[in-house]
Design an enzyme around this catalytic site. Sequence first.
Site, PDB file in Angstrom:
ATOM      1  N   TYR A  56       1.300  -0.961  -0.253  1.00  0.00           N
ATOM      2  CA  TYR A  56      -0.213  -0.071   0.080  1.00  0.00           C
ATOM      3  C   TYR A  56       0.924   1.089  -0.243  1.00  0.00           C
ATOM      4  O   TYR A  56       1.539   1.122   0.883  1.00  0.00           O
ATOM      5  CB  TYR A  56      -0.795  -0.205   1.533  1.00  0.00           C
ATOM      6  CG  TYR A  56      -1.895  -0.059   0.923  1.00  0.00           C
ATOM      7  CD1 TYR A  56      -2.378   1.291   0.594  1.00  0.00           C
ATOM      8  CD2 TYR A  56      -3.348  -1.364   0.478  1.00  0.00           C
ATOM      9  CE1 TYR A  56      -4.500   0.886  -0.232  1.00  0.00           C
ATOM     10  CE2 TYR A  56      -4.464  -0.960   0.730  1.00  0.00           C
ATOM     11  CZ  TYR A  56      -4.803  -0.198   0.250  1.00  0.00           C
ATOM     12  OH  TYR A  56      -6.647  -0.223  -1.295  1.00  0.00           O
ATOM     13  N   GLU A  58      -0.671   4.804  -0.750  1.00  0.00           N
ATOM     14  CA  GLU A  58      -1.456   6.074  -1.048  1.00  0.00           C
ATOM     15  C   GLU A  58      -0.405   6.909  -1.499  1.00  0.00           C
ATOM     16  O   GLU A  58       0.597   7.553  -0.186  1.00  0.00           O
ATOM     17  CB  GLU A  58      -2.636   6.212  -0.528  1.00  0.00           C
ATOM     18  CG  GLU A  58      -3.500   4.815  -0.988  1.00  0.00           C
ATOM     19  CD  GLU A  58      -4.962   5.677   0.420  1.00  0.00           C
ATOM     20  OE1 GLU A  58      -5.101   6.217   1.274  1.00  0.00           O
ATOM     21  OE2 GLU A  58      -5.434   4.612   0.178  1.00  0.00           O
ATOM     22  N   ASP A 202      -5.039  13.038 -25.815  1.00  0.00           N
ATOM     23  CA  ASP A 202      -5.150  11.629 -25.179  1.00  0.00           C
ATOM     24  C   ASP A 202      -5.055  10.627 -26.245  1.00  0.00           C
ATOM     25  O   ASP A 202      -5.107  10.223 -27.058  1.00  0.00           O
ATOM     26  CB  ASP A 202      -6.964  11.756 -25.331  1.00  0.00           C
ATOM     27  CG  ASP A 202      -6.587   9.156 -24.875  1.00  0.00           C
ATOM     28  OD1 ASP A 202      -6.240   8.866 -24.500  1.00  0.00           O
ATOM     29  OD2 ASP A 202      -7.723   9.386 -24.510  1.00  0.00           O
ATOM     30  N   THR A 228      -2.993   5.844 -22.491  1.00  0.00           N
ATOM     31  CA  THR A 228      -2.960   4.738 -21.712  1.00  0.00           C
ATOM     32  C   THR A 228      -1.365   3.480 -22.170  1.00  0.00           C
ATOM     33  O   THR A 228      -0.630   4.661 -23.277  1.00  0.00           O
ATOM     34  CB  THR A 228      -3.200   3.399 -22.281  1.00  0.00           C
ATOM     35  OG1 THR A 228      -3.687   3.715 -23.888  1.00  0.00           O
ATOM     36  CG2 THR A 228      -5.159   3.812 -22.406  1.00  0.00           C
ATOM     37  N   LYS A 231      -1.429  -0.036 -25.791  1.00  0.00           N
ATOM     38  CA  LYS A 231      -1.604  -0.175 -26.744  1.00  0.00           C
ATOM     39  C   LYS A 231       0.119  -0.268 -27.624  1.00  0.00           C
ATOM     40  O   LYS A 231       0.379  -0.829 -27.472  1.00  0.00           O
ATOM     41  CB  LYS A 231      -2.293   1.005 -27.185  1.00  0.00           C
ATOM     42  CG  LYS A 231      -3.868   0.711 -26.397  1.00  0.00           C
ATOM     43  CD  LYS A 231      -5.009   1.876 -26.652  1.00  0.00           C
ATOM     44  CE  LYS A 231      -6.364   1.944 -25.660  1.00  0.00           C
ATOM     45  NZ  LYS A 231      -7.353   2.723 -25.162  1.00  0.00           N
ATOM     46  N   ARG A 237      -1.724  -3.064 -18.897  1.00  0.00           N
ATOM     47  CA  ARG A 237      -2.431  -2.226 -19.385  1.00  0.00           C
ATOM     48  C   ARG A 237      -2.847  -1.256 -18.015  1.00  0.00           C
ATOM     49  O   ARG A 237      -3.129  -1.924 -16.848  1.00  0.00           O
ATOM     50  CB  ARG A 237      -4.111  -3.624 -18.736  1.00  0.00           C
ATOM     51  CG  ARG A 237      -5.571  -3.291 -18.838  1.00  0.00           C
ATOM     52  CD  ARG A 237      -6.377  -4.169 -18.831  1.00  0.00           C
ATOM     53  NE  ARG A 237      -6.082  -4.473 -20.318  1.00  0.00           N
ATOM     54  CZ  ARG A 237      -6.304  -4.293 -21.236  1.00  0.00           C
ATOM     55  NH1 ARG A 237      -7.581  -3.641 -21.259  1.00  0.00           N
ATOM     56  NH2 ARG A 237      -5.641  -5.246 -22.513  1.00  0.00           N
TER      57      ARG A 237
HETATM   58  C1  LIG Z   1      -8.095   2.991 -25.084  1.00  0.00           C
HETATM   59  C2  LIG Z   1      -9.131   5.006 -24.762  1.00  0.00           C
HETATM   60  C3  LIG Z   1      -8.864   5.008 -23.635  1.00  0.00           C
HETATM   61  C4  LIG Z   1      -9.549   4.075 -22.355  1.00  0.00           C
HETATM   62  O1  LIG Z   1      -8.529   3.698 -22.120  1.00  0.00           O
HETATM   63  P1  LIG Z   1      -8.976   2.554 -20.504  1.00  0.00           P
HETATM   64  O2  LIG Z   1      -7.515   1.912 -19.932  1.00  0.00           O
HETATM   65  O3  LIG Z   1     -10.129   0.938 -21.829  1.00  0.00           O
HETATM   66  O4  LIG Z   1      -9.843   2.706 -19.814  1.00  0.00           O
HETATM   67  C5  LIG Z   1      -8.958   6.492 -23.653  1.00  0.00           C
HETATM   68  N1  LIG Z   1      -8.913   6.930 -24.807  1.00  0.00           N
HETATM   69  C6  LIG Z   1      -7.931   6.282 -25.851  1.00  0.00           C
HETATM   70  C7  LIG Z   1      -7.859   7.560 -26.985  1.00  0.00           C
HETATM   71  C8  LIG Z   1      -8.584   5.375 -25.908  1.00  0.00           C
HETATM   72  O5  LIG Z   1      -8.078   4.817 -26.878  1.00  0.00           O
END
Ligand SMILES: *Cc1c(COP(=O)(O)O)cnc(C)c1O
Length: 416
Positions: A56, A58, A202, A228, A231, A237
């Site tokens: 933990y 935090e 994003d 993220t 990807k 993840r």
């Molecule tokens: C995949 C994705 C997310 C969300 O990610 P999670 O880990 O599935 O919550 C947010 N924004 C964009 C542009 C994405 O492609």
Amino acid sequence: MYKQHLDYLKKHDPELEGYLEDEKARQMEGIELIPSENLVSQGVLEALGSVATNKYSEGYPGKRYYGGNEVIDKIENLAINRAKKLFGAEHVNVQPNSGSPANMAVYWTFLEPGDKAMGLKLSEGGHLTHGHKVNFSGKLYNFLQYGVDKETETLDYAAILEQATKEKPKLLLSGFTAYPREIDFKKFREIADEIGAICMADISHISGLCAAGVHENPVPYFDVVTTTTHKSLRGPRSAMIMCKEEFGEKINKAVFPGLQGGPHEHVIAAKAVAFKEAMEPEFKNYAEQIVKNAKKLAQTLNENGLRLVSGGTDTHLMLVDVTPFGISGKEAETALEKAAIYCNKNTIPFDTRSPWDPSGIRIGTPVLTTRKMKEKDMESVGALITEALHNAKDDSKLREIKSKVLKFCEQFPFYE
Ligand SMILES: *Cc1c(COP(=O)(O)O)cnc(C)c1O
């Protein structure tokens, strides 16, 4: 070759071990085209399976609400410093548990409920968290949506400027989930400056391409960037937020204690591994090959009679209109799955069909490129996809294609 270590489970929980072996086999024996997925390295798997999961912590390095964080602080600082170097970021928060909560923390930082923001429509390539009405983003904030041009199916920056000037959102969001073309981040910065909005990107899908310099990296000149890490960046993840130093403290507070409790330090350790891997010269070749493969696959599908949204791709993904074959996106997804080819149904811009059964599928090349496939292999993949779609209603034919897929995949081992 990498290995999923399950020796203990094999003895003590064979039921679960069996499922994990089955899932590994599925991943190895199929053609994985879902553009938001990837295959992680041995190092990432090891960190994810480490004892860092027990702790933990935090708070933030040097300022925790629990004792015993001396080593954990080193792990989190390592992840932060590597991310800063990789993206040229002033401030990084590596604690968001996934992409959606990372975006939530950014909105929490810069917006009050009811404030105006602007993002791309889900049906034209945006993400749920970019203001869709079923999502917290659309419910909590006044999220205006821009779209793509009907003719070119690409962003029309003049139209976005016009809409932004009229509506004056407090935050302008770029970066998408299903957009096959390179984004002109400089244009978004100019539009945000014009109206005095926070400039956010994003880059969840393309962060691997940005880190490798294959696509423009907006981090150095945007106010805040989320991504993220699982990807094209090929990590665990999870997610992170990168921002200007001046916003760092507010972002940190929004993540913890604003939204989350204890950070997942084993995942943060795995992020540190992935960032190191992304700094190696090999990763640049990887990212370049992702795009080369996507272009080749797009060209092959196009030559085989399918229609590519916007005419092709500059990224790792493409949207394929399957209606020229007399089937829907859902039928295409189902048929391909029967042949062990995995993708997802997707709306195409100005789709006349429903989101549950749209006109297209979304496919991409990060996983296949991790498996060391090259352009010539994309011709084979394109041929298998086309054959499956032409036989979408013929189960025995699809079974035949599945065995061809299996044979093809054996050439590209990854997890033993
Ligand atoms: C995949 C994705 C997310 C969300 O990610 P999670 O880990 O599935 O919550 C947010 N924004 C964009 C542009 C994405 O492609």
